[in-house]
Design a protein around this motif. Structure first.
Motif, PDB file in Angstrom:
ATOM      1  N   ASN A 235       1.303  -2.222   7.970  1.00  0.00           N
ATOM      2  CA  ASN A 235       1.882  -2.966   7.137  1.00  0.00           C
ATOM      3  C   ASN A 235       1.497  -4.486   6.604  1.00  0.00           C
ATOM      4  OD1 ASN A 235       4.439  -2.156   8.801  1.00  0.00           O
ATOM      5  ND2 ASN A 235       3.565  -3.491  10.874  1.00  0.00           N
TER       6      ASN A 235
ATOM      7  N   HIS B 268       0.133  -6.971   4.411  1.00  0.00           N
ATOM      8  CA  HIS B 268       0.093  -6.611   2.276  1.00  0.00           C
ATOM      9  C   HIS B 268      -0.826  -7.978   1.010  1.00  0.00           C
ATOM     10  CE1 HIS B 268       3.023  -7.813  -1.101  1.00  0.00           C
ATOM     11  NE2 HIS B 268       2.246  -8.853  -1.217  1.00  0.00           N
TER      12      HIS B 268
ATOM     13  N   GLU C 212      -2.819  -7.603  -2.359  1.00  0.00           N
ATOM     14  CA  GLU C 212      -2.840  -7.724  -3.925  1.00  0.00           C
ATOM     15  C   GLU C 212      -4.282  -7.106  -4.053  1.00  0.00           C
ATOM     16  OE1 GLU C 212      -0.667  -8.827  -5.132  1.00  0.00           O
ATOM     17  OE2 GLU C 212       0.727  -9.545  -3.568  1.00  0.00           O
TER      18      GLU C 212
ATOM     19  N   LYS D 138      -6.565  -1.826   3.469  1.00  0.00           N
ATOM     20  CA  LYS D 138      -5.818  -1.600   4.187  1.00  0.00           C
ATOM     21  C   LYS D 138      -6.461  -0.836   5.490  1.00  0.00           C
ATOM     22  CE  LYS D 138      -0.934  -1.879   3.104  1.00  0.00           C
ATOM     23  NZ  LYS D 138       0.295  -0.858   2.685  1.00  0.00           N
TER      24      LYS D 138
ATOM     25  N   GLU E 283      -6.943  -8.172   3.050  1.00  0.00           N
ATOM     26  CA  GLU E 283      -5.319  -8.677   2.467  1.00  0.00           C
ATOM     27  C   GLU E 283      -6.349  -9.056   0.167  1.00  0.00           C
ATOM     28  OE1 GLU E 283      -3.293 -11.622   3.446  1.00  0.00           O
ATOM     29  OE2 GLU E 283      -2.609 -10.953   6.099  1.00  0.00           O
TER      30      GLU E 283
END
Length: 680
Positions: A548, A550, A552, A598, A603
């Protein structure tokens, strides 16, 4: 008139006024009035908040919840008086022309309002509101049904031979023949009634099959939960505005009225749905203290945490330190699962000569996700169409759709026929599949094509030993290349990663054999201390938390990935076919890098994540096409055993050397790409 009914009518009017329902009702009436057309039935939807109405009057609230069909008649009379008093619909003549559908926003959170799909007996005899939840496993096409019809008495002198006095309206659970048929008689003179076809009102109807979410546990290849339960699918009727509100494979919470539909000599339990809501589990995921402590101990390196995770993973199935590359790939694929339309998928194809151990490892890993499906060979992987109980076309979900947002493990790839493999390749490319419904076969006027989204990662393996016996191997192999000619080349490219899971070397085979023998004697035994420190439940919670996140891409990681991709396209090419690197390779690289970030609980995707992604993909490409100018080792991510901190440090030094080697490769074959290194 019963004073109790009269009192409830007054309270209904007060509730409609306070809740804004009266204003919506007036607006709906205006649409009918503006059309200047006479209807047999005027249909209105009234939203009911049980909490508000019980607070206003407990008797009325109880009546709505437990006698919804009778309660709708009270609303019907109130609405009729409002229409006549305010002159809202000029064409309306009788109260019977008004059809009221009550839609509760929710139900009291009490066990008596929950209809369990796996509990016995299934209480379908009480025509009141229940809440239930489950997964859609089959969907029919949208067809028409009769909302209401006008009947006239055939006796000309009878008052019911004109006007809108004999109106038949659909009731929950009723079949089409209960609304319209030819043997109705006049209640006034007992003469036959005849339908006035000009005033028949049609609506949309869709039949859906739903089943308890516990079915997912039954479809896993390996389950920790040893409990036994009964599972039975049941029928939902979605009508009018609810048609096409459900998607096959999704988990929903519904509110509806149970009924028993008689179809010849058979009776089918069903639910007339009034409300549909996509189910979202509200359980919070978290990371155990042992994983947090391990993360803090390895914070000096971006590579150590995931290396230890892979090293000790699945110690209940294989000894720690074995199959590390495969276990890392499995963990990366597990955290790259979600139910988004355009997700970063990561499919695995494993070449192995030890199918028993690999099968156990993959089965065990499936259970770490809520939707891990082991495909049974006797059924279809992708949606198919068949006739339902009512003779209409019904699309069956099958394994890939039930694994939505998870993993679909399809077993030995070489056991499937050519047409199944071609369909699998098509799905891997587009993440959709099309179901063709021949109209003539299912009583429809025209053929239909329904596109179904397939949002899952696929796992499969190929038995190297059996495949070598089925065909003649090629002789002109390049260095590092494996013979995968048994599987179509485009299908091999469709999988994100090709992994060669060679049986552990002689030095490691002894622990594997000992592990298998000890587990055979005592299946519940904890053979390693690490199995107690990092339990299966801890890995479940960890993966749910990591998937879950997120993440970048950093600009440095993006430049490194792009540089490697462009350089590889130039290096891996021939004069006939051009570049052997598929266009999807860039997506796979990004997916791998994000998955490693992850798994590291970060993140932001760093260059270190990109290095692992590139080494895994380059190893996969070497198995397919042979070695390239980058020339990675046969097992580039885990070149040696991880036994202590010294070995972890040696691995870090080795990966840093790989990073520098990668930068030189990009500079030589993709000179236009500039990458900021840590030294700069």
């Amino acid at each position: 008139m019963d004073p109790e009914i009269q009192k409830m009518r007054e309270i209904v009017l007060v509730y409609l006024d306070r809740s804004g329902g009266l204003q919506k009702f007036v607006h709906d009436c205006k649409k009918y009035n503006d059309s200047k057309q006479s209807y047999a039935v005027y249909r209105f939807i009234i939203s009911i908040n049980p909490s508000d109405i019980v607070e206003l009057d407990a008797t009325l609230g109880n009546y709505i919840l437990h006698n919804p069909l009778q309660a709708a008649q009270i609303f019907q009379s109130v609405c009729f008086v409002a229409i006549k008093t305010l002159s809202l619909i000029e064409q309306l003549q009788t109260e019977a022309q008004i059809s009221i559908l009550l839609k509760p926003t929710h139900l009291p959170p009490l066990p008596s309002y929950v209809l369990s799909l796996s509990a016995y007996p299934f209480n379908y005899t009480s025509p009141r509101f229940y809440m239930s939840e489950g997964i859609v496993i089959a969907m029919g096409t949208v067809t028409k049904y009769t909302q209401g019809a006008r009947f006239l008495c055939t006796e000309e002198t009878c008052p019911f031979s004109e006007g809108f006095r004999c109106i038949r309206v659909h009731c929950p659970g009723a079949t089409e023949s209960a609304t319209v048929r030819t043997d109705f008689v006049c209640s006034l003179c007992s003469s036959p009634l005849q339908e006035d076809m000009k005033f028949r009102v049609l609506g949309d109807k869709q039949i859906v099959e739903m089943i308890d979410a516990k079915i997912l546990n039954a479809l896993k290849g390996y389950s920790i939960d040893k409990s036994h339960f009964r599972i039975q699918a049941f029928t939902l009727f979605l009508r009018d505005e609810l048609a096409n509100k459900m998607t096959i494979g999704n988990h929903y919470r519904i509110i509806g009225i149970p009924a028993c539909v008689q179809n010849g000599l058979q009776a089918t339990a069903c639910i007339e749905v009034t409300s549909v809501q996509l189910y979202k589990p509200n359980g919070l995921s978290f990371v155990s203290d042992n994983f947090k402590y391990l993360l803090s101990l390895t914070s000096s390196s971006c590579w150590r945490f995931t290396a230890i995770l892979a090293n000790i993973f699945a110690s209940q199935v294989v000894p720690p330190g074995t199959y590390n590359t495969l276990k890392l790939a499995i963990l990366l694929s597990l955290v790259q699962t979600c139910e988004k339309e355009h997700a970063d998928y990561l499919d695995l194809l494993i070449m192995t000569s030890d199918t028993l151990v690999i099968d156990r490892l993959l089965n065990y890993s499936l259970c770490l996700l809520p939707r891990g499906i082991r495909h049974p060979p006797s059924s279809d992987i992708f949606p198919s169409v068949s006739k339902d109980k009512h003779g209409s076309a019904s699309i069956q979900a099958c394994s890939a759709v039930l694994a939505k947002g998870g993993i679909c493990y399809i077993g030995d790839l070489s056991s499937y026929k050519k047409d199944k493999l071609e369909l699998l390749h098509s799905v891997l490319e587009s993440r959709t599949t099309t179901v063709f419904i021949p109209g003539k076969k299912y009583g429809e006027e025209a053929d239909q094509q329904v596109t179904v989204s397939v949002q899952t990662n696929f796992w499969s393996f190929v038995d190297v030993d059996s495949s070598s016996k089925k065909h003649i191997q090629k002789e002109n192999f390049l260095i590092g290349q494996m013979d995968v000619s048994l599987i179509p080349a485009n299908l091999v490219d469709g999988f994100g990663l090709l992994i060669y899971s060679e049986f552990p070397s002689c030095r490691l085979s002894s622990p594997v054999v000992h592990h298998i023998l000890k587990k055979a004697i005592n299946p519940e035994a904890m053979l390693y201390k690490v199995s107690q420190q990092f339990r299966t439940q801890d890995y479940e919670e960890f993966i749910m938390f990591a998937r879950n996140l997120h993440v970048e891409l950093s600009s440095e990681a993006e430049s490194l990935i792009q540089g490697y991709y462009l350089a590889s396209r130039r290096v891996r090419r021939d004069s006939i076919h051009g570049s052997t690197l598929s266009a999807s390779a860039l997506k796979i690289l990004i997916s791998l890098a994000k998955a490693h970030a992850k798994l590291s609980l970060r993140e932001t995707v760093l260059q270190e994540d990109a290095v692992i992604a590139i080494l895994l993909l380059e190893s996969s490409l070497t198995l397919k096409y042979g070695t390239s100018a980058l020339c990675v080792a046969p097992n580039p991510v885990f070149p040696f055993d991880l036994s202590d901190e010294t070995s972890l440090q040696q691995r870090d030094i080795y990966l840093m050397q790989c990073h520098h080697q990668l930068l030189k490769f990009i500079a030589a074959y993709s000179p236009g790409i500039h990458i900021n290194t840590n030294e700069e």
